[in-house]
Write a protein that holds these residues in place. Structure first.
Motif, PDB file in Angstrom:
ATOM      1  N   GLN A  22       0.831  -1.208   0.000  1.00  0.00           N
ATOM      2  CA  GLN A  22       0.000   0.000   0.000  1.00  0.00           C
ATOM      3  C   GLN A  22       0.864   1.255   0.000  1.00  0.00           C
ATOM      4  O   GLN A  22       0.578   2.217  -0.725  1.00  0.00           O
ATOM      5  CB  GLN A  22      -0.941  -0.009   1.207  1.00  0.00           C
ATOM      6  N   MET A  23       1.926   1.227   0.799  1.00  0.00           N
ATOM      7  CA  MET A  23       2.809   2.399   0.868  1.00  0.00           C
ATOM      8  C   MET A  23       3.574   2.595  -0.443  1.00  0.00           C
ATOM      9  O   MET A  23       3.717   3.716  -0.927  1.00  0.00           O
ATOM     10  CB  MET A  23       3.784   2.244   2.029  1.00  0.00           C
ATOM     11  N   VAL A  24       4.044   1.491  -1.022  1.00  0.00           N
ATOM     12  CA  VAL A  24       4.756   1.595  -2.306  1.00  0.00           C
ATOM     13  C   VAL A  24       3.815   2.132  -3.387  1.00  0.00           C
ATOM     14  O   VAL A  24       4.187   3.005  -4.184  1.00  0.00           O
ATOM     15  CB  VAL A  24       5.341   0.230  -2.728  1.00  0.00           C
ATOM     16  N   ALA A  25       2.583   1.615  -3.414  1.00  0.00           N
ATOM     17  CA  ALA A  25       1.602   2.090  -4.399  1.00  0.00           C
ATOM     18  C   ALA A  25       1.330   3.577  -4.211  1.00  0.00           C
ATOM     19  O   ALA A  25       1.185   4.328  -5.188  1.00  0.00           O
ATOM     20  CB  ALA A  25       0.304   1.299  -4.279  1.00  0.00           C
ATOM     21  N   GLU A  26       1.288   4.026  -2.976  1.00  0.00           N
ATOM     22  CA  GLU A  26       1.067   5.444  -2.690  1.00  0.00           C
ATOM     23  C   GLU A  26       2.282   6.281  -3.084  1.00  0.00           C
ATOM     24  O   GLU A  26       2.158   7.331  -3.725  1.00  0.00           O
ATOM     25  CB  GLU A  26       0.757   5.619  -1.201  1.00  0.00           C
ATOM     26  N   LEU A  27       3.474   5.802  -2.730  1.00  0.00           N
ATOM     27  CA  LEU A  27       4.703   6.540  -3.070  1.00  0.00           C
ATOM     28  C   LEU A  27       4.892   6.642  -4.590  1.00  0.00           C
ATOM     29  O   LEU A  27       5.413   7.633  -5.097  1.00  0.00           O
ATOM     30  CB  LEU A  27       5.915   5.841  -2.447  1.00  0.00           C
ATOM     31  N   ALA A  28       4.452   5.614  -5.310  1.00  0.00           N
ATOM     32  CA  ALA A  28       4.627   5.584  -6.767  1.00  0.00           C
ATOM     33  C   ALA A  28       3.757   6.595  -7.491  1.00  0.00           C
ATOM     34  O   ALA A  28       3.935   6.819  -8.695  1.00  0.00           O
ATOM     35  CB  ALA A  28       4.337   4.182  -7.301  1.00  0.00           C
ATOM     36  N   THR A  29       2.825   7.224  -6.799  1.00  0.00           N
ATOM     37  CA  THR A  29       1.996   8.256  -7.436  1.00  0.00           C
ATOM     38  C   THR A  29       2.730   9.583  -7.536  1.00  0.00           C
ATOM     39  O   THR A  29       2.273  10.484  -8.240  1.00  0.00           O
ATOM     40  CB  THR A  29       0.681   8.473  -6.652  1.00  0.00           C
ATOM     41  N   ARG A  30       3.873   9.708  -6.848  1.00  0.00           N
ATOM     42  CA  ARG A  30       4.612  10.982  -6.836  1.00  0.00           C
ATOM     43  C   ARG A  30       5.929  10.826  -7.592  1.00  0.00           C
ATOM     44  O   ARG A  30       6.781  10.014  -7.188  1.00  0.00           O
ATOM     45  CB  ARG A  30       4.882  11.427  -5.399  1.00  0.00           C
ATOM     46  N   PRO A  31       6.126  11.573  -8.645  1.00  0.00           N
ATOM     47  CA  PRO A  31       7.335  11.420  -9.470  1.00  0.00           C
ATOM     48  C   PRO A  31       8.643  11.551  -8.700  1.00  0.00           C
ATOM     49  O   PRO A  31       9.625  10.883  -9.035  1.00  0.00           O
ATOM     50  CB  PRO A  31       7.198  12.556 -10.502  1.00  0.00           C
ATOM     51  N   GLN A  32       8.672  12.393  -7.661  1.00  0.00           N
ATOM     52  CA  GLN A  32       9.917  12.604  -6.932  1.00  0.00           C
ATOM     53  C   GLN A  32      10.369  11.367  -6.163  1.00  0.00           C
ATOM     54  O   GLN A  32      11.530  11.281  -5.744  1.00  0.00           O
ATOM     55  CB  GLN A  32       9.789  13.803  -5.974  1.00  0.00           C
ATOM     56  N   ASN A  33       9.465  10.405  -5.987  1.00  0.00           N
ATOM     57  CA  ASN A  33       9.817   9.184  -5.241  1.00  0.00           C
ATOM     58  C   ASN A  33      10.318   8.051  -6.127  1.00  0.00           C
ATOM     59  O   ASN A  33      10.851   7.059  -5.613  1.00  0.00           O
ATOM     60  CB  ASN A  33       8.592   8.671  -4.463  1.00  0.00           C
ATOM     61  N   ILE A  34      10.137   8.167  -7.420  1.00  0.00           N
ATOM     62  CA  ILE A  34      10.377   7.040  -8.320  1.00  0.00           C
ATOM     63  C   ILE A  34      11.823   6.570  -8.282  1.00  0.00           C
ATOM     64  O   ILE A  34      12.104   5.366  -8.167  1.00  0.00           O
ATOM     65  CB  ILE A  34       9.977   7.407  -9.763  1.00  0.00           C
ATOM     66  N   GLU A  35      12.760   7.493  -8.354  1.00  0.00           N
ATOM     67  CA  GLU A  35      14.172   7.110  -8.391  1.00  0.00           C
ATOM     68  C   GLU A  35      14.590   6.402  -7.107  1.00  0.00           C
ATOM     69  O   GLU A  35      15.316   5.396  -7.142  1.00  0.00           O
ATOM     70  CB  GLU A  35      15.046   8.347  -8.623  1.00  0.00           C
ATOM     71  N   SER A  36      14.117   6.899  -5.977  1.00  0.00           N
ATOM     72  CA  SER A  36      14.455   6.268  -4.696  1.00  0.00           C
ATOM     73  C   SER A  36      13.886   4.857  -4.614  1.00  0.00           C
ATOM     74  O   SER A  36      14.558   3.926  -4.134  1.00  0.00           O
ATOM     75  CB  SER A  36      13.903   7.114  -3.535  1.00  0.00           C
ATOM     76  N   LEU A  37      12.661   4.680  -5.088  1.00  0.00           N
ATOM     77  CA  LEU A  37      12.057   3.345  -5.090  1.00  0.00           C
ATOM     78  C   LEU A  37      12.837   2.391  -5.992  1.00  0.00           C
ATOM     79  O   LEU A  37      13.065   1.227  -5.643  1.00  0.00           O
ATOM     80  CB  LEU A  37      10.605   3.440  -5.567  1.00  0.00           C
ATOM     81  N   GLN A  38      13.252   2.906  -7.140  1.00  0.00           N
ATOM     82  CA  GLN A  38      14.012   2.080  -8.081  1.00  0.00           C
ATOM     83  C   GLN A  38      15.352   1.659  -7.480  1.00  0.00           C
ATOM     84  O   GLN A  38      15.752   0.492  -7.565  1.00  0.00           O
ATOM     85  CB  GLN A  38      14.231   2.861  -9.382  1.00  0.00           C
ATOM     86  N   ASN A  39      16.031   2.612  -6.848  1.00  0.00           N
ATOM     87  CA  ASN A  39      17.335   2.322  -6.241  1.00  0.00           C
ATOM     88  C   ASN A  39      17.216   1.343  -5.081  1.00  0.00           C
ATOM     89  O   ASN A  39      18.168   0.619  -4.761  1.00  0.00           O
ATOM     90  CB  ASN A  39      18.001   3.611  -5.765  1.00  0.00           C
ATOM     91  N   ALA A  40      16.060   1.326  -4.443  1.00  0.00           N
ATOM     92  CA  ALA A  40      15.848   0.424  -3.304  1.00  0.00           C
ATOM     93  C   ALA A  40      15.487  -0.997  -3.749  1.00  0.00           C
ATOM     94  O   ALA A  40      15.271  -1.871  -2.897  1.00  0.00           O
ATOM     95  CB  ALA A  40      14.747   0.987  -2.406  1.00  0.00           C
ATOM     96  N   GLY A  41      15.418  -1.224  -5.070  1.00  0.00           N
ATOM     97  CA  GLY A  41      15.116  -2.558  -5.584  1.00  0.00           C
ATOM     98  C   GLY A  41      13.660  -2.949  -5.446  1.00  0.00           C
ATOM     99  O   GLY A  41      13.333  -4.119  -5.193  1.00  0.00           O
ATOM    100  N   VAL A  42      12.783  -1.981  -5.645  1.00  0.00           N
ATOM    101  CA  VAL A  42      11.361  -2.222  -5.403  1.00  0.00           C
ATOM    102  C   VAL A  42      10.768  -3.282  -6.336  1.00  0.00           C
ATOM    103  O   VAL A  42       9.877  -4.045  -5.945  1.00  0.00           O
ATOM    104  CB  VAL A  42      10.565  -0.894  -5.506  1.00  0.00           C
ATOM    105  N   MET A  43      11.298  -3.383  -7.557  1.00  0.00           N
ATOM    106  CA  MET A  43      10.731  -4.340  -8.513  1.00  0.00           C
ATOM    107  C   MET A  43      10.867  -5.779  -8.023  1.00  0.00           C
ATOM    108  O   MET A  43       9.917  -6.560  -8.060  1.00  0.00           O
ATOM    109  CB  MET A  43      11.427  -4.205  -9.880  1.00  0.00           C
ATOM    110  N   SER A  44      12.061  -6.120  -7.550  1.00  0.00           N
ATOM    111  CA  SER A  44      12.282  -7.492  -7.087  1.00  0.00           C
ATOM    112  C   SER A  44      11.490  -7.809  -5.824  1.00  0.00           C
ATOM    113  O   SER A  44      11.174  -8.974  -5.560  1.00  0.00           O
ATOM    114  CB  SER A  44      13.776  -7.733  -6.839  1.00  0.00           C
TER     115      SER A  44
END
Length: 458
Positions: A22-44
């Protein structure tokens, strides 16, 4: 440990997974969070949650992936490389309607970025499953599937053909007949994306009776639906005379002309585009548009809007005028020339000015009467300045030059030609001098003959 304590551990684990997605889905709505999520390995981290035992976790994980993939091509590619698509396709056929909508959203978000990513969706067998979703009871599932299919088809003819081969077109036509407005919009958009690539693909859409159903929705009060309907009809009509005639036979005239007065600018633009795509094919189709008041309606539309919204209307007037003297005169009678002159002078974008210059050239090139109708609006000096300006684009300079020459070669209205004697470069001046000689030499010859002296001087 008691049984209660053991169960509590699992409950906490489930609660933690739920909170995470739920938190990831919420964070993904904001462009400024995308790079941090990607660097944290969110896909895996999201991938295994697509197969979670809890349906809401599966759905929210898919939603989060869709939002991430929707952001840019790199993240969409990460979905493909992470081998996530096969899981989505498998679950799309098995899960409930909420998961189906989320999974179709991921496929759309991946497929929209490039033909290569759309091809990856095709390669994993998603088309057949998406087509099955078009028959789902839930309108939201149908909408999500139609949206994904449209985004795949829009890239090129090969992908569009793959969508057709999967059996999507008849079901999309059924979708535009459903009562839900949102589903109608997306289905019409998908039909437009399929039709645009080739006459064969457009014919596939026509063969299942799409034109009649689309034509019935031209007067629907929903502006977004009208945009898509007009776009789909335009994409069908543009390919050939036969397809354009089929669209006309659905009795879109004079109904479509009311769309030129719509409050929505994009409805106006798409209506003008449809009329343009029909007018360009033959003099007969252009004459039909003239007879229904189409030229006057498009002229009024050009006067009521600005910028790119004007462009298809400007081009439509040029296409009509290009066919024959009579049609060009119909354009003049509809007072299109002053409106085109305004576009030439006022529009800041060079490509719109270039279209106006081209249209004016098509109107003025037929006879001295046509050329005079253009010349009296003081258009020629504007065309000359655009041709000579170093700030004009190459296309604008080329079209201005061609328009000047085609008008000058027919123009015998000397007051409009006189300024060119002082300002025009040699390659234009020779045409001006040629017109002066055509007008003045017969007059000088006649005057000299009447006085009994044959003059050889000009």
């Amino acid at each position: 440990m008691s049984q209660r304590q053991v169960l509590q551990v699992f409950e906490q684990y489930q609660k933690a997974r739920t909170q995470f997605v739920q938190m990831v889905a919420e964070l993904a709505t904001r462009p400024q969070n995308i790079e941090s999520l990607q660097n944290a390995g969110v896909m895996s981290l999201l991938r295994p949650l697509l197969l979670d035992v809890v349906p809401t976790i599966q759905q929210t994980a898919a939603l989060a992936l869709g939002r991430l993939a929707n952001y840019n091509g790199d993240l969409a590619e990460a979905v493909v490389k992470g081998d996530i698509l096969p899981q989505l396709v498998y679950s799309l056929a098995e899960q409930n309607r909420f998961y189906k909508k989320a999974a179709a959203f991921v496929l759309r978000a991946v497929g929209k970025h490039s033909p290569q990513l759309a091809q990856a969706i095709v390669d994993c067998g998603a088309l057949d499953t998406l087509v099955i979703c078009l028959e789902d009871f839930d309108p939201g599932v149908k909408e999500a599937a139609a949206w994904a299919l449209g985004y795949i088809a829009r890239h090129n003819a090969e992908l569009s053909q793959a969508v057709v081969d999967a059996g999507a077109v008849p079901l999309l036509v059924l979708c535009i007949q459903e009562p839900e407005i949102a589903l109608k919009r997306i289905a019409a958009s998908a039909l437009s994306d399929i039709s645009k690539h080739s006459p064969e693909l457009a014919q596939t859409v026509v063969d299942v009776g799409a034109i009649a159903h689309l034509a019935q929705m031209i007067l629907n009060p929903d502006s977004k639906l009208k945009r898509q309907v007009l776009s789909a009809l335009s994409q069908i009509a543009k390919h050939s005379v036969d397809l354009a005639e089929m669209v006309v036979e659905a009795e879109i005239f004079p109904v479509v002309l009311t769309c030129l007065k719509d409050k929505d600018d994009y409805v106006k633009k798409n209506a003008s585009t449809l009329i343009r795509e029909i007018a360009k094919h033959t003099p007969e189709l252009s004459q039909l548009i003239v007879n229904t008041g189409g030229v006057a309606a498009v002229t009024d539309c050009i006067g009521s809007c600005k910028g790119n919204i004007r462009l298809p209307g400007i081009m439509m007037l040029g296409y009509v005028a290009a066919h024959s003297e009579n049609l060009a005169m119909a354009v003049i009678v509809s007072k299109a020339v002053p409106q085109l002159s305004v576009c030439l002078s006022e529009e800041p974008e060079d490509h719109i000015k270039a279209a106006a210059a081209w249209a004016l050239g098509q109107i003025g090139r037929h006879t001295p009467e046509h050329a005079r109708a253009v010349a009296v609006t003081n258009t020629l000096p504007v065309l000359l300045s655009l041709y000579m300006s170093t700030e004009s684009s190459e296309d604008l300079q080329t079209k201005s030059k061609k328009a000047i020459k085609s008008i000058l070669q027919k123009c015998t209205y000397l007051p409009a030609l006189e300024p060119f004697l002082y300002d025009a470069p040699p390659n234009i001046l020779k045409h001006v001098v040629g017109q002066f000689s055509k007008v003045l030499l017969p007059w000088i010859f006649c005057t000299s003959t009447e006085s009994g002296q044959l003059s050889t001087t000009c």
